[in-house]
Write an enzyme that holds these catalytic residues in place. Structure first.
Site, PDB file in Angstrom:
ATOM      1  N   GLU A 159       0.864  -1.176   0.000  1.00 31.20           N
ATOM      2  CA  GLU A 159       0.000   0.000   0.000  1.00 31.20           C
ATOM      3  C   GLU A 159       0.905   1.231   0.000  1.00 31.20           C
ATOM      4  OE1 GLU A 159      -2.772  -0.137   3.377  1.00 31.20           O
ATOM      5  OE2 GLU A 159      -2.025  -2.172   3.684  1.00 31.20           O
ATOM      6  N   ARG A 187      -6.634  -1.518  -5.351  1.00 31.39           N
ATOM      7  CA  ARG A 187      -7.553  -0.550  -4.742  1.00 31.39           C
ATOM      8  C   ARG A 187      -6.953   0.845  -4.854  1.00 31.39           C
ATOM      9  NH1 ARG A 187      -8.425   0.338   1.616  1.00 31.39           N
ATOM     10  NH2 ARG A 187     -10.177   1.803   1.588  1.00 31.39           N
ATOM     11  N   TYR A 196      -7.725   4.904  -3.841  1.00 37.07           N
ATOM     12  CA  TYR A 196      -8.599   5.696  -2.989  1.00 37.07           C
ATOM     13  C   TYR A 196      -7.916   6.970  -2.528  1.00 37.07           C
ATOM     14  CZ  TYR A 196      -6.135   2.794   0.555  1.00 37.07           C
ATOM     15  OH  TYR A 196      -5.193   2.114   1.291  1.00 37.07           O
ATOM     16  N   ASP A 246      -7.213   8.997   0.620  1.00 36.37           N
ATOM     17  CA  ASP A 246      -7.164   8.678   2.041  1.00 36.37           C
ATOM     18  C   ASP A 246      -7.298   9.937   2.893  1.00 36.37           C
ATOM     19  OD1 ASP A 246      -7.030   7.029   4.211  1.00 36.37           O
ATOM     20  OD2 ASP A 246      -4.955   6.432   3.941  1.00 36.37           O
ATOM     21  N   GLU A 275      -3.865   7.134  -2.500  1.00 34.15           N
ATOM     22  CA  GLU A 275      -3.262   5.876  -2.052  1.00 34.15           C
ATOM     23  C   GLU A 275      -3.631   4.773  -3.041  1.00 34.15           C
ATOM     24  OE1 GLU A 275      -2.717   3.123   1.961  1.00 34.15           O
ATOM     25  OE2 GLU A 275      -3.555   5.136   2.091  1.00 34.15           O
ATOM     26  N   THR A 291      -1.761  -2.523  -4.087  1.00 38.40           N
ATOM     27  CA  THR A 291      -1.676  -3.519  -5.153  1.00 38.40           C
ATOM     28  C   THR A 291      -2.647  -4.660  -4.906  1.00 38.40           C
ATOM     29  OG1 THR A 291      -0.012  -4.926  -4.086  1.00 38.40           O
ATOM     30  CG2 THR A 291       0.802  -3.061  -5.395  1.00 38.40           C
ATOM     31  N   TRP A 346     -11.740  -6.560  -0.427  1.00 37.49           N
ATOM     32  CA  TRP A 346     -10.692  -7.584  -0.456  1.00 37.49           C
ATOM     33  C   TRP A 346     -11.266  -8.981  -0.256  1.00 37.49           C
ATOM     34  CZ3 TRP A 346      -6.512  -5.915  -2.542  1.00 37.49           C
ATOM     35  CH2 TRP A 346      -6.054  -4.610  -2.320  1.00 37.49           C
TER      36      TRP A 346
END
Length: 451
Positions: free
Chosen positions: A9, A55, A57, A59, A65, A68, A414
């Site tokens: 991340e 993902r 997004y 943050d 952010e 993977t 997820w």
């Protein structure tokens, strides 16, 4: 574990820069909103899963952010990580064009680094799937000192406010060794028990001490060395004798002293230099089998990195490890100017190194042989649009693609998949290593039948 899932991340910095000498037209918060305008328009949200299984997004704190997709090979992860940067670079280019069309000067820059000009820190978090075990805390305790020592090898480098060169950007932002806290303190290892998988079988090792890596070779070493250490511990190889007496103090001191000449104290009273400690760690995992050619490259770069740190001859790794690449860049710029760079010049050069937009230095460095690539541009481009086929990310991506093709309303995270315009129950993908699932096939068939 015979096969392991892992991911990264990355929190990115963002800035909107106006014409030279002009006030920036947008602050960071409004620049981030501009960046995510097409995401919000398409998905009615700034928190989305992408067609490659990852993902994307916005943050807390107005920074982009990207996480993977779940990967089970180092090559997959490097490509997925680079793909995330390309996705954000594309959004930045679109945002800059929209601003110009509105008559707003300036451009959006996105940075893959960990420190801004006023001391705020962005994180780079690593996640590793491990089997649930009552020995989890003992494993985490034993690995803390490895993560401290590893920082000397895989740090991104940083010119501190006093002009000194640090090996890692993240060291000064870490407050604790092991903790379940996420905002109050930043630990080396976060132990919040959120496996995002079958909780009876798995836990997630969440590591937040690492720097964001520009160099693919640094990412390779960071993830590859950690996977080997995890395998070693799971197989009963003892590393508890290598625990540092004061991990946090050592982390900060090694970052501030790139010479690494001063020995550090271990819990048992021995004193070793960081390069010596890193070499012992490497020797402990040397005889584990190598799964592919990248495992061999990890072990080779680990050895050469240890030697470079020990001898202070960074030349052999100055195209592979970020701290050495950046230092060489700064030194050459100073030599061309025939003087020491000002702090403002150093900062601009550092930011250009970490910039992922078309203002980045990385492509020209790679073309000049000054930045080693591990995967090809074609692999990265493919990873923008396709998930790894070896994990459940493949299932998530297939569902998202089918929903887009057939105009269906679907929700994913997820762990779960839900077809919102159907009475089908929510699917739970409890095994991150499973890349096929009959219930997912039935759900996709349902989309096709009801089109």
């Amino acid at each position: 574990m015979k096969r392991r899932v892992f991911g990264i991340e990355t929190e990115y910095g963002i800035a909107c820069v106006g014409p030279q000498g002009a006030k920036p037209p947008l602050d960071a918060e409004h620049a981030a909103r501009e960046l995510f305008t097409p995401v919000l328009a398409r998905h009615r949200s700034t928190n989305v899963f992408t067609v490659n299984g990852g993902r994307l997004y916005l943050d807390v704190g107005a920074h982009p952010e990207y996480a993977t997709a779940e990967c089970s090979t180092i090559r997959e992860l490097i490509a997925q990580d680079a793909a995330g940067s390309r996705i954000l670079a594309s959004l930045a280019a679109q945002a800059t064009r929209r601003m110009r069309e509105r008559g707003v000067g300036g451009r959006i820059h996105v940075f893959k680094n960990n420190v801004d000009a006023v001391g705020n820190s962005c994180g780079c978090h690593e996640n590793y799937l491990v089997k649930r075990s009552p020995q989890f805390r003992a494993m985490a305790d034993a690995l803390v000192s490895f993560f401290v020592a590893r920082s000397a090898l895989v740090g991104a480098g940083w010119v501190a406010p006093d002009g000194s060169y640090h090996l890692t950007q993240r060291a000064q932002a870490i407050d604790d060794e092991i903790s379940a806290a996420t905002t109050r303190t930043r630990p080396i290892i976060n132990t919040r028990d959120e496996p995002l998988a079958d909780a009876s079988a798995y836990r997630r090792l969440h590591v937040i001490v690492g720097d964001s890596s520009v160099s693919q070779a640094t990412t390779m070493l960071k993830i590859g060395s950690t996977c080997r250490m995890l395998t070693a511990v799971e197989r009963g190889i003892d590393i508890s004798d290598l625990c540092l007496a004061q991990p946090l103090r050592t982390l900060r001191e090694l970052s501030r002293d790139p010479s690494l000449k001063t020995p550090v104290e271990l819990r048992d009273g021995r004193r070793l230099t960081i390069p010596q400690l890193l070499e012992i760690y490497r020797e402990r995992v040397l005889n584990l089998e190598c799964d592919d050619e990248l495992d061999l490259r990890v072990m080779d770069l680990w050895a050469r990195g240890n030697e470079a740190l020990a001898t202070q001859q960074w030349g052999p790794i100055e195209t592979e490890l970020d701290f050495a690449i950046k230092y060489r860049l700064l030194q050459r710029a100073s030599a061309r100017a025939a003087r020491s760079l000002t702090k403002a010049e150093q900062t601009r050069l550092e930011l250009a190194y970490h910039d992922i937009t078309d203002a980045s230095l990385a492509p020209s460095l790679a073309a000049a042989g000054a930045l080693t690539s591990v995967v090809t541009d074609a692999e990265v481009e493919q990873a923008r649009h396709r998930a790894p086929t070896t994990t459940r990310a493949h299932l998530r991506a297939r569902v998202l693609a089918a929903a887009k093709e057939h105009g269906r309303d679907v929700s994913v995270d997820w762990l779960h998949i839900r077809l919102n315009d159907s009475r089908r129950p929510t699917l739970t993908l409890a095994d991150p290593l499973a890349s096929d699932n009959p219930d997912v096939e039935a759900l996709i068939a349902d989309m096709e039948d009801q089109q």
